[in-house]
Design a protein around this motif. Structure first.
Motif, PDB file in Angstrom:
ATOM      1  N   ARG A  43       0.826  -1.208   0.000  1.00  0.00           N
ATOM      2  CA  ARG A  43       0.000   0.000   0.000  1.00  0.00           C
ATOM      3  C   ARG A  43       0.868   1.270   0.000  1.00  0.00           C
ATOM      4  O   ARG A  43       0.609   2.212  -0.750  1.00  0.00           O
ATOM      5  N   ASN A  44       1.910   1.290   0.826  1.00  0.00           N
ATOM      6  CA  ASN A  44       2.776   2.470   0.888  1.00  0.00           C
ATOM      7  C   ASN A  44       3.486   2.708  -0.437  1.00  0.00           C
ATOM      8  O   ASN A  44       3.647   3.851  -0.881  1.00  0.00           O
ATOM      9  N   LEU A  45       3.922   1.617  -1.067  1.00  0.00           N
ATOM     10  CA  LEU A  45       4.609   1.754  -2.356  1.00  0.00           C
ATOM     11  C   LEU A  45       3.684   2.384  -3.391  1.00  0.00           C
ATOM     12  O   LEU A  45       4.057   3.343  -4.079  1.00  0.00           O
ATOM     13  N   VAL A  72      14.642  -5.714 -14.507  1.00  0.00           N
ATOM     14  CA  VAL A  72      13.957  -5.523 -13.233  1.00  0.00           C
ATOM     15  C   VAL A  72      14.909  -5.739 -12.061  1.00  0.00           C
ATOM     16  O   VAL A  72      14.890  -4.992 -11.068  1.00  0.00           O
ATOM     17  N   THR A  73      15.766  -6.729 -12.162  1.00  0.00           N
ATOM     18  CA  THR A  73      16.641  -7.070 -11.038  1.00  0.00           C
ATOM     19  C   THR A  73      18.099  -6.666 -11.266  1.00  0.00           C
ATOM     20  O   THR A  73      18.857  -6.506 -10.305  1.00  0.00           O
ATOM     21  N   ALA A  74      18.518  -6.490 -12.520  1.00  0.00           N
ATOM     22  CA  ALA A  74      19.903  -6.088 -12.789  1.00  0.00           C
ATOM     23  C   ALA A  74      20.131  -4.683 -12.256  1.00  0.00           C
ATOM     24  O   ALA A  74      19.325  -3.778 -12.472  1.00  0.00           O
ATOM     25  N   GLY A  75      21.205  -4.499 -11.552  1.00  0.00           N
ATOM     26  CA  GLY A  75      21.548  -3.171 -11.054  1.00  0.00           C
ATOM     27  C   GLY A  75      20.751  -2.735  -9.845  1.00  0.00           C
ATOM     28  O   GLY A  75      20.721  -1.535  -9.525  1.00  0.00           O
ATOM     29  N   LEU A  76      20.104  -3.661  -9.141  1.00  0.00           N
ATOM     30  CA  LEU A  76      19.412  -3.273  -7.916  1.00  0.00           C
ATOM     31  C   LEU A  76      20.420  -2.753  -6.894  1.00  0.00           C
ATOM     32  O   LEU A  76      21.541  -3.274  -6.794  1.00  0.00           O
ATOM     33  N   PRO A  77      20.075  -1.731  -6.136  1.00  0.00           N
ATOM     34  CA  PRO A  77      21.025  -1.188  -5.148  1.00  0.00           C
ATOM     35  C   PRO A  77      21.497  -2.252  -4.174  1.00  0.00           C
ATOM     36  O   PRO A  77      20.712  -3.025  -3.627  1.00  0.00           O
ATOM     37  N   TRP A  85      12.985  -6.521   4.371  1.00  0.00           N
ATOM     38  CA  TRP A  85      13.971  -5.571   3.835  1.00  0.00           C
ATOM     39  C   TRP A  85      13.599  -4.142   4.228  1.00  0.00           C
ATOM     40  O   TRP A  85      14.458  -3.328   4.557  1.00  0.00           O
ATOM     41  N   GLY A  86      12.299  -3.833   4.177  1.00  0.00           N
ATOM     42  CA  GLY A  86      11.868  -2.490   4.537  1.00  0.00           C
ATOM     43  C   GLY A  86      12.107  -2.172   5.998  1.00  0.00           C
ATOM     44  O   GLY A  86      12.296  -1.007   6.362  1.00  0.00           O
ATOM     45  N   ARG A  87      12.114  -3.181   6.856  1.00  0.00           N
ATOM     46  CA  ARG A  87      12.379  -2.977   8.281  1.00  0.00           C
ATOM     47  C   ARG A  87      13.868  -2.974   8.598  1.00  0.00           C
ATOM     48  O   ARG A  87      14.256  -2.784   9.761  1.00  0.00           O
ATOM     49  N   GLY A  88      14.703  -3.218   7.587  1.00  0.00           N
ATOM     50  CA  GLY A  88      16.152  -3.211   7.826  1.00  0.00           C
ATOM     51  C   GLY A  88      16.662  -4.450   8.517  1.00  0.00           C
ATOM     52  O   GLY A  88      17.762  -4.421   9.104  1.00  0.00           O
ATOM     53  N   PHE A  89      15.925  -5.550   8.425  1.00  0.00           N
ATOM     54  CA  PHE A  89      16.344  -6.783   9.091  1.00  0.00           C
ATOM     55  C   PHE A  89      17.657  -7.287   8.471  1.00  0.00           C
ATOM     56  O   PHE A  89      17.753  -7.511   7.266  1.00  0.00           O
ATOM     57  N   GLU A  90      18.687  -7.435   9.316  1.00  0.00           N
ATOM     58  CA  GLU A  90      20.015  -7.883   8.890  1.00  0.00           C
ATOM     59  C   GLU A  90      20.560  -7.049   7.710  1.00  0.00           C
ATOM     60  O   GLU A  90      21.141  -7.575   6.770  1.00  0.00           O
ATOM     61  N   GLY A  91      20.313  -5.768   7.770  1.00  0.00           N
ATOM     62  CA  GLY A  91      20.806  -4.879   6.712  1.00  0.00           C
ATOM     63  C   GLY A  91      19.769  -4.537   5.668  1.00  0.00           C
ATOM     64  O   GLY A  91      19.951  -3.606   4.883  1.00  0.00           O
ATOM     65  N   GLN A 142      13.859  -3.025  -1.067  1.00  0.00           N
ATOM     66  CA  GLN A 142      12.473  -3.461  -1.092  1.00  0.00           C
ATOM     67  C   GLN A 142      11.608  -2.605  -2.015  1.00  0.00           C
ATOM     68  O   GLN A 142      10.967  -3.116  -2.937  1.00  0.00           O
ATOM     69  N   LEU A 143      11.590  -1.288  -1.804  1.00  0.00           N
ATOM     70  CA  LEU A 143      10.714  -0.424  -2.581  1.00  0.00           C
ATOM     71  C   LEU A 143      11.098  -0.411  -4.056  1.00  0.00           C
ATOM     72  O   LEU A 143      10.235  -0.423  -4.937  1.00  0.00           O
TER      73      LEU A 143
END
Length: 607
Positions: free
Chosen positions: A297-299, A427-432, A492-498, A502-503
């Motif tokens: 929803r936030n996205l 879509v996935t290449a170059g993701l941060p 990922w959005g909560r920063g779990f283990e780094g 996510q967004l």
């Protein structure tokens, strides 16, 4: 050279006043009969002459020669039939006659072809600035009279300006004029291009009323043809079919006449319309409240270009309690309206942890399947329900899903990783923060996923526990389907283990589903740089690409080799020989590229 010059120590009026005073004193003395009146007058005049600063000058003077500027117009419009020979003959004869004149120098200035048109004003201004103004005897220009930088012409010239016009009295031409053309257009909505056919010069009688047969192409595909008489404006409606550049090509064949027209290069034009979506309409259906629901929803709510309709099923029909039906939700879930009547109003439908519990009838799932096959998109974010008897795979929608569950759930921590296809897919290449090959870096772990068996036609771009598919893409008919086999992306959005991107990942998945051009895995891109330099990029899921075949405006073809610039990316730099419409083809992927203005500027006014 010799002569008398003066350099007065006082202003000339004062020197004259002193001389007049000396003369008056002498005359007064004569009238009074005083002795020495002549000497008094002579002394005063001598003093005045001395103040005038007389000097005897001698020297030798050399006469400077005159300068004639000869402008030689060699722009593209001067290449029309007959004009090069006229220009050569005129320049040669002028050069001969000017060279025969005594004390005369010639400065020949050639006005070459320029993408911005004939730059006579700029050339003349620079030529005059380079010469002493007192020596310029005149300017002679041999041209067809076409100047695209008239404001650059000097307001005055130090000498006479003569113009010799090329061409013949019987010249005529027919051209296509684009009066108005939009730069942007909504996808699927008509936009209007206003145009007309114009005749110029001594048009033959057999051509004057002959209509032009227009051919209209969109991205190289012929749309239709129509007859348009000269001088009659036409509002042509064109519908952009996709996001990104839509190239509309309009042209007609040269009319047949005893005396042919000057050129057919202005008989066609290319208009580039950037296709944009009005607003992206997304339907999000959450099967149950969970931590990842707010992520979606936030996205979608953070994007101003997205219209979101979101339903969360809080109470399934099989739950038996005393709650009245009219108190179950603020508004009723309009299943029939959404999935039968208005389904094609949506660009994307997201099923988030959705369970098949009888809320949607089987015919609704069939209609969703047809919606995808006709160009729609669905995205399935699956949780444990995918491996249960309430799985979407067991509904009629399962026929188009990119994988089917085995019933097993991995309830263990795992690292999401890019697959070989994932390193190539846009879509996935170059993701941060993507883990580099051979390094210990990684994104944060997820804790649960379902085991699935991918369809042979599906692309697995992320893998999870035991290298099982985590994110899959597939194409069904004209539409697309994406599937996440885990509901743990919110970690990922909560920063779990780094954490992780996510967004950005969810945004790319959603926009790929809606067929955004920048996320196409099989695409041919062209970036036009300065001049006619073009950077060509070929994106593909294959290991090799090319060579690229380029068809020029005149029909000639050439091949360009592509070099690998990264996983799934092949590039080449190529310089076009001139403006016009070029067709780039690599296998089944093609692109139409329009270089230069909508119509060549040099050939707008040829007569």
């Amino acid at each position: 050279m010799s002569g008398l010059t003066f350099d007065p120590m006082l202003a000339w009026p004062l020197v004259g006043a002193l001389a007049l005073l000396a003369l008056l004193v002498g005359l007064w003395s004569l009238w009074r009969g005083l002795r020495g009146w002549a000497w008094r007058g002579i002394a005063g005049l001598a003093a005045a002459a001395a103040l005038a600063g007389p000097a005897l000058e001698s020297g030798i003077r050399h006469k400077l020669s005159d300068i004639v500027i000869l402008l030689d117009d060699r722009s593209a419009s001067q290449s029309l039939p007959g004009r090069p020979a006229q220009t050569d003959a005129a320049v040669e004869e002028l050069t001969r006659q000017l060279a025969a004149l005594p004390d005369t120098e010639i400065r020949r200035v050639t006005v070459s072809d320029d993408p911005d048109g004939t730059q006579i004003g700029t050339a003349l201004t620079r030529a005059l600035a380079a010469e002493p103004q007192g020596r310029v005897a005149g300017v002679i220009a041999v041209t067809d009279g076409l100047a695209h930088d008239a404001p650059m012409l000097p307001a005055t010239a130090p000498g006479p300006v003569h113009v010799l016009l090329t061409g013949q009295a019987q010249d005529w031409d027919r051209r296509l004029v684009i009066e108005e053309a939009p730069a942007y257009g909504l996808i699927g909505k008509p936009v209007t291009i206003r145009l007309r056919v114009e005749d110029q010069g001594a048009v033959p009688a057999e051509v004057a009323q002959m209509p032009a047969r227009l051919r209209i192409l969109l991205d190289g595909k012929e749309m239709r043809g129509l007859d348009l008489p000269p001088g009659v404006p036409l509002d042509l409606e064109v519908v952009p079919e996709h996001a990104g550049q839509n190239v509309v090509s309009i042209g007609f064949d040269a009319p047949q006449a005893a005396l042919p027209e000057l050129t057919d290069r202005n008989n066609s034009a290319a208009v580039q319309i950037e296709g944009v979506r009005d607003r992206l309409r997304v339907l999000l259906v959450s099967g149950a409240p969970h931590a990842g629901e707010r992520t979606w929803r936030n996205l979608l709510k953070s994007d101003a270009n997205v219209d979101l309709i979101h339903f969360t099923i809080l109470r399934p029909p099989d739950k038996m309690d005393a709650v009245p039906v009219d108190e179950m939700s603020l508004i009723a879930f309009p299943t029939h309206e959404l999935f039968m009547e208005r389904i094609r109003d949506f660009d994307l439908i997201i099923f988030d942890r959705y369970r098949v519990r009888g809320i949607l009838l089987p015919q609704y799932y069939d209609n969703i399947r047809r919606y995808v096959e006709e160009g729609g998109a669905i995205l399935v974010s699956a949780g444990p329900e995918m491996s249960s008897v309430e799985s979407l795979n067991l509904s009629p929608l399962g026929a188009i899903l990119p994988a089917r569950p085995t019933g097993r759930i991995y309830a263990e921590p795992f690292l999401p990783r890019l697959t070989e296809d994932g390193a190539r897919h846009p879509v996935t290449a170059g993701l941060p923060g993507a883990p580099a090959e051979g390094s210990d870096s990684h994104w944060g772990r997820w804790l649960r996923m379902s085991q699935v068996i991918p369809d042979p036609r599906a692309q697995v771009v992320l893998s999870g526990a035991q290298d099982e598919p985590l994110l899959l893409f597939s194409r069904v008919g004209k539409g697309r389907v994406a599937m996440l086999t885990s509901d743990q992306v919110w970690l990922w959005g909560r920063g779990f283990e780094g954490g992780g991107p996510q967004l950005e990942l969810l945004r790319r998945i959603a926009h790929w589903s809606m067929q955004e051009p920048e996320l196409e895995e099989e695409a041919l891109l062209a970036d036009v740089g300065p001049g006619m330099a073009v950077t060509i990029t070929r994106r593909t899921m294959d290991a090799t690409a090319g060579p690229l075949r380029i068809t020029r405006p005149d029909g000639d073809t050439e091949e360009v080799a592509l070099a690998e610039a990264g996983p799934g990316r092949f590039t080449a730099r190529w310089t076009a020989p001139g403006p016009g419409l070029y067709r780039l083809v690599d296998g089944e992927i093609g692109r139409v590229l329009a270089l230069g203005p909508a119509a060549p500027r040099e050939f707008e006014q040829t007569v």
